[in-house]
Design an enzyme around this catalytic site. Structure first.
Site, mmCIF file in Angstrom:
data_model
loop_
_atom_site.group_PDB
_atom_site.id
_atom_site.type_symbol
_atom_site.label_atom_id
_atom_site.label_comp_id
_atom_site.label_asym_id
_atom_site.label_seq_id
_atom_site.Cartn_x
_atom_site.Cartn_y
_atom_site.Cartn_z
ATOM 1 N N HIS A 82 0.852 -1.193 0.000
ATOM 2 C CA HIS A 82 0.000 0.000 0.000
ATOM 3 C C HIS A 82 0.880 1.231 0.000
ATOM 4 C CE1 HIS A 82 -3.440 2.612 0.738
ATOM 5 N NE2 HIS A 82 -2.602 3.305 1.505
ATOM 6 N N LYS A 187 -8.866 -1.765 5.552
ATOM 7 C CA LYS A 187 -9.123 -2.259 4.196
ATOM 8 C C LYS A 187 -8.108 -3.326 3.796
ATOM 9 C CE LYS A 187 -9.288 1.896 2.728
ATOM 10 N NZ LYS A 187 -9.391 3.207 2.064
#
Lengths: 430, 430
Positions: A82, A187
């Protein structure tokens, strides 16, 4: 339980209890707590923060608000990346197929861009025919066979975060380290990956402008990931200048293809390899990403990924109809290419969106013809603006004209990676 | 202008500009700024406060959100009082006719109670036939002729405050001194009075539990009033014990009538006279309120006020059907009568409301048969509970049983008034 008491507890500096956290997140997701209560709590968290165990519970409650994907039983170890977002950050497009080519499964569920940094899905959608949405079964299948998937996250992945993020966006409560950390990590943990490398960017083109805040965010997220059973490490990386040369969706796809073909800007290659090495360590895989990249295997994986989701690279990547070149006002060495200015410029040319319901241009953007350290002559082209609508070129040209600074001496070379923060179970770097 | 930038400015500690304040309040009143934005701003104000000139502008904008009444041209000077609320606070019922009897016009626009402190309108409505609503012309007429009016504030008096207060109530943002001060003062200034005396209560039965906060609130409101052309002074007064003996609507009307008839509890008389003296100074009137009270003239004005709004005292004040007495567990001197406990008890008996749409009982409440300093024998009645519904008596009896503390020695006598904060144009007390 009632929302007001919970808000007041946080306002007055108390640690919320596990029961308070679970109740609040569940009730907010179910529309039983009002937006005005959730925004007041978010602002109280902005001021008073959260303790590590409190934040871990908050993150768990966000995950529990929806489904947590089960990726167990694949033939490959899962590992994802990420990035907190930067200008010209096309790393996922290269990294996902590269790490997949090294033997991992990379389940990259991504979002769209908002503001001056682009979203990975927006970039991939510049490829003719490519579709972001994948059913879960098909995703598993592709992870097993090809190894790399870039796709849109489904609405039932941490729905509390989806709702809360939209609320924070309009209430001035984005900039809170615990809220940012729990938003990202809920997430990513719900996505089902076993391991995760975070690219936390710092500098004038990044969400975090100073190192101390980026370092704190990175450490907070590494702790959250490992606390939830996801082996997580982080790199804090420089985002003062545009990453690579391209800022804009199709332009970045083309640059990614260049890197996958063994060329491309050295800073993009450097960061991609640094992240790939971290990912392979966490996935327990040997392998030399530089060799795999040079071999063309990563490019082959990328082509399979694209075609598995309906895309085709055969006709090339689309280019914009209108262009304008900006030239150097003086001779010298390029000192910096202001990432924020270029990012805002690319956004105004059509590459980004101001509101989440806006569409974006595939081809608009800016090419940085000169990078820090390059020597330029007066009048030499340094920036190239691309747009679908010619009337956008002039105002953006004015905006970005001063984004390239030029000086008499070559600037010192700087490494992209500033700090490595390793998962606690792994040996720390000296 | 947009709401998010304004929230972020306050969150980051900046003084809001006049333009930002005017825009935000007007847009919020017009439903163009969302509740979740207004609550986030309120929480940011809770943490970062407001500067005096900023708060003055905020208050002006709240006033400008509706009508400001014009009371000019009356034959009497106008002066009003506001209390931050306490248990057994029936002072307005005595003070308004008393100051009117001394020659002033007192335009007391009041609200209803919420929680453990009662509202003046709820008390007046215990008088058979009395109506809270008065058309503005009729109010002017009564202020000119009788001098005293107690009535409900119309919805277009500082509507921004009405909306904001309801929001703050559910979002944990009530307890902010600038927001409390602007809420109270915007309504009182919009009411059109030339002068105002504030009764800021401090102690366990009050909204402000400590002196420093009460003092700051009082000084903030005195400054706001005078900045807006309303001659304003304040008394900070003690609210640890129940004020007087009665807590409950009809019970307090009866006690007010007792004081107007020259009797009643000494603490109620002391506070009423202290406030009346301040009001007469601000109104520029001579007159001895103690003599006027003793003469019966104030009672005559009160009777006129009641009958002008449809009420009648002829049939007496209603009393509750069910009662229960609580007796002293030991002999000694009463040390204190915990105002909060008695207030909550009266509320649970039916005298108060939990939600603003609830109705209240006229007759429910608690009589404090013993006051601090009284000597009691073991088994002597000290509290008397009144209710319309007998099943409420037992649980409240348990709740309030410990509210009266008894000790071997008489407690020191304490003055009700702790501090006087005078309008800046008047000589300060030494």
């Amino acid at each position: 339980m009632n929302a007001r008491d919970i808000i007041i507890a946080k306002r007055d500096g108390f640690r919320l209890t596990d029961e308070q956290i679970d109740w609040f997140i569940a009730a907010y997701t179910a529309d039983e707590v009002a937006d005005e209560q959730a925004s007041a709590l978010a602002m109280a968290v902005y001021f008073n923060g959260m303790e590590p165990t409190e934040l871990a519970r908050w993150t768990s409650a966000m995950i529990e608000s929806g489904q947590r994907l089960d990726l167990s039983g694949l033939s490959r170890p899962t590992v994802d990346k990420h990035s907190t977002g930067g200008v010209g950050d096309k790393i996922s497009l290269i990294l996902v197929p590269l790490v997949a080519a090294c033997g991992a499964a990379v389940p990259q569920l991504s979002g769209r861009g908002l503001g001056h940094t682009g979203g990975t899905l927006d970039k991939m959608e510049a490829i003719p025919g490519w579709q972001a949405q994948l059913p879960p079964d098909r995703m598993r299948e592709l992870l097993d066979s090809i190894g790399g998937v870039i796709a849109g996250a489904s609405a039932d992945l941490a729905p509390a975060d989806r709702k809360m993020y939209a609320l924070r966006d309009v209430t001035g409560t984005i900039e809170s380290i615990p809220l940012i950390a729990s938003s990202i990590m809920s997430k990513k943990i719900a996505e089902g990956t076993d391991a995760l490398v975070l690219d936390v960017k710092v500098g004038r083109g990044a969400f975090m402008a100073d190192f101390a805040a980026a370092d704190e965010l990175a450490r907070t997220m590494v702790r959250l990931g490992n606390d939830h059973g996801v082996a997580t490490s982080a790199l804090v990386t420089r985002m003062d200048d545009v990453l690579g040369r391209a800022a804009g969706n199709a332009l970045e796809v083309q640059e990614s293809l260049d890197v996958l073909a063994g060329g491309g800007p050295p800073d993009v290659v450097e960061l991609t390899l640094a992240l790939a090495e971290e990912m392979l360590v966490l996935a327990g895989l040997d392998g030399n990403p530089a060799e795999v990249l040079a071999s063309g295997e990563a490019l082959a994986v990328f082509e399979k990924m694209v075609s598995a989701q309906g895309g085709s690279l055969d006709a090339g990547i689309p280019v914009a109809e209108y262009r304008e070149t900006i030239t150097a006002a003086e001779a010298g060495f390029v000192q910096s290419v202001d990432a924020r200015r270029v990012g805002v410029g690319a956004w105004r040319l059509g590459a980004g969106r101001a509101r989440k319901e806006d569409s974006v241009s595939a081809t608009a953007g800016i090419m940085c013809l000169a990078k820090p350290g390059d020597q330029v002559a007066a009048g030499e082209p340094i920036l190239e603006l691309h747009a679908d609508r010619p009337e956008l070129l002039e105002p953006v040209a004015e905006l970005v004209a001063s984004s390239v600074s030029i000086g008499p001496d070559a600037p010192p070379a700087q490494s992209i990676v500033i700090e490595r923060i390793l998962a606690p179970s792994l040996p720390q770097s000296p």
